[in-house]
Scaffold this motif. Structure first.
Motif, PDB file in Angstrom:
ATOM      1  N   ALA A 177       0.844  -1.198   0.000  1.00 29.28           N
ATOM      2  CA  ALA A 177       0.000   0.000   0.000  1.00 29.28           C
ATOM      3  C   ALA A 177       0.874   1.240   0.000  1.00 29.28           C
ATOM      4  CB  ALA A 177      -0.906   0.003   1.233  1.00 29.28           C
ATOM      5  N   SER A 178       0.277   2.336  -0.403  1.00 21.73           N
ATOM      6  CA  SER A 178       0.948   3.634  -0.301  1.00 21.73           C
ATOM      7  C   SER A 178       0.899   4.085   1.150  1.00 21.73           C
ATOM      8  CB  SER A 178       0.250   4.661  -1.188  1.00 21.73           C
ATOM      9  OG  SER A 178      -1.043   4.954  -0.667  1.00 21.73           O
ATOM     10  N   GLN A 179       1.745   5.059   1.476  1.00 24.41           N
ATOM     11  CA  GLN A 179       1.709   5.610   2.827  1.00 24.41           C
ATOM     12  C   GLN A 179       0.352   6.246   3.101  1.00 24.41           C
ATOM     13  OE1 GLN A 179       6.478   6.528   2.997  1.00 24.41           O
ATOM     14  NE2 GLN A 179       5.119   8.196   3.444  1.00 24.41           N
ATOM     15  N   ALA A 180      -0.217   6.926   2.099  1.00 27.85           N
ATOM     16  CA  ALA A 180      -1.536   7.551   2.278  1.00 27.85           C
ATOM     17  C   ALA A 180      -2.599   6.480   2.515  1.00 27.85           C
ATOM     18  CB  ALA A 180      -1.893   8.400   1.058  1.00 27.85           C
ATOM     19  N   GLY A 181      -2.518   5.377   1.777  1.00 30.25           N
ATOM     20  CA  GLY A 181      -3.472   4.283   1.964  1.00 30.25           C
ATOM     21  C   GLY A 181      -3.351   3.667   3.343  1.00 30.25           C
ATOM     22  N   LEU A 182      -2.112   3.497   3.798  1.00 30.43           N
ATOM     23  CA  LEU A 182      -1.904   2.967   5.151  1.00 30.43           C
ATOM     24  C   LEU A 182      -2.444   3.927   6.199  1.00 30.43           C
ATOM     25  CD1 LEU A 182       1.687   1.479   4.835  1.00 30.43           C
ATOM     26  CD2 LEU A 182      -0.421   0.216   5.353  1.00 30.43           C
TER      27      LEU A 182
END
Length: 160
Positions: free
Chosen positions: A66-71
């Protein structure tokens, strides 16, 4: 004894606590949370980990890279704090960061084999803490408590 010193003669002090405090559910929830949080933090620290480390590793394990934003969205960890958490996990070899081929401005975070092993260790630690925290409750009571707390959390997540 001074006026500021509580008079708690019973082993837990509950007998000497005002009834309106003993019966205030939000206060009891807060006290249980404080106790649980302290135990979780202490035990995770012994494994050189924090709650946010566990949240990220568990999320990556369940949902994949996942992306950091998604996490951040999935874990509730603020984006600014997520950078620190990812840095800590990457420095320990628990996650890898690589550019997103679809958007080079983003990083994709992936859990490593070492991260999977750490997650299993943390699962065991948190299971033991949960058993210790919920020791006075039967299995059906634990299940009921989990359902009730889920209902509260879900309700309040909708209003945020």
């Amino acid at each position: 004894m001074s006026d500021s010193t509580p008079d708690m003669t019973g082993p837990s002090g509950r007998q000497d606590t005002a009834a309106r405090l003993r019966n205030l559910t939000t206060r009891l929830l807060s006290l249980a949370s404080i106790h649980s949080d302290r135990l979780v933090n202490e035990e995770l620290a012994r494994a050189d980990a924090r709650k946010w480390h566990y949240a990220v590793l568990a999320t990556l394990d369940e949902f994949g890279p996942a992306s950091q934003a998604g996490l951040s969205r999935r874990t509730g960890i603020y984006r600014g704090d997520m950078v620190t958490v990812i840095n800590e996990l990457a420095d320990r070899g628990l996650v890898e960061r690589s550019p997103n081929p679809a958007d080079r401005r983003q990083n994709v975070i992936t859990v490593t084999e070492q991260g999977h092993r750490q997650l299993l260790t943390l699962d065991k630690i948190l299971s033991q803490v949960q058993d210790q925290t919920l020791a006075p409750l039967t299995t059906p009571e634990r299940e009921q408590l989990a359902r009730l707390l889920t209902a509260l959390v879900d309700h309040h997540d909708q209003s945020m």
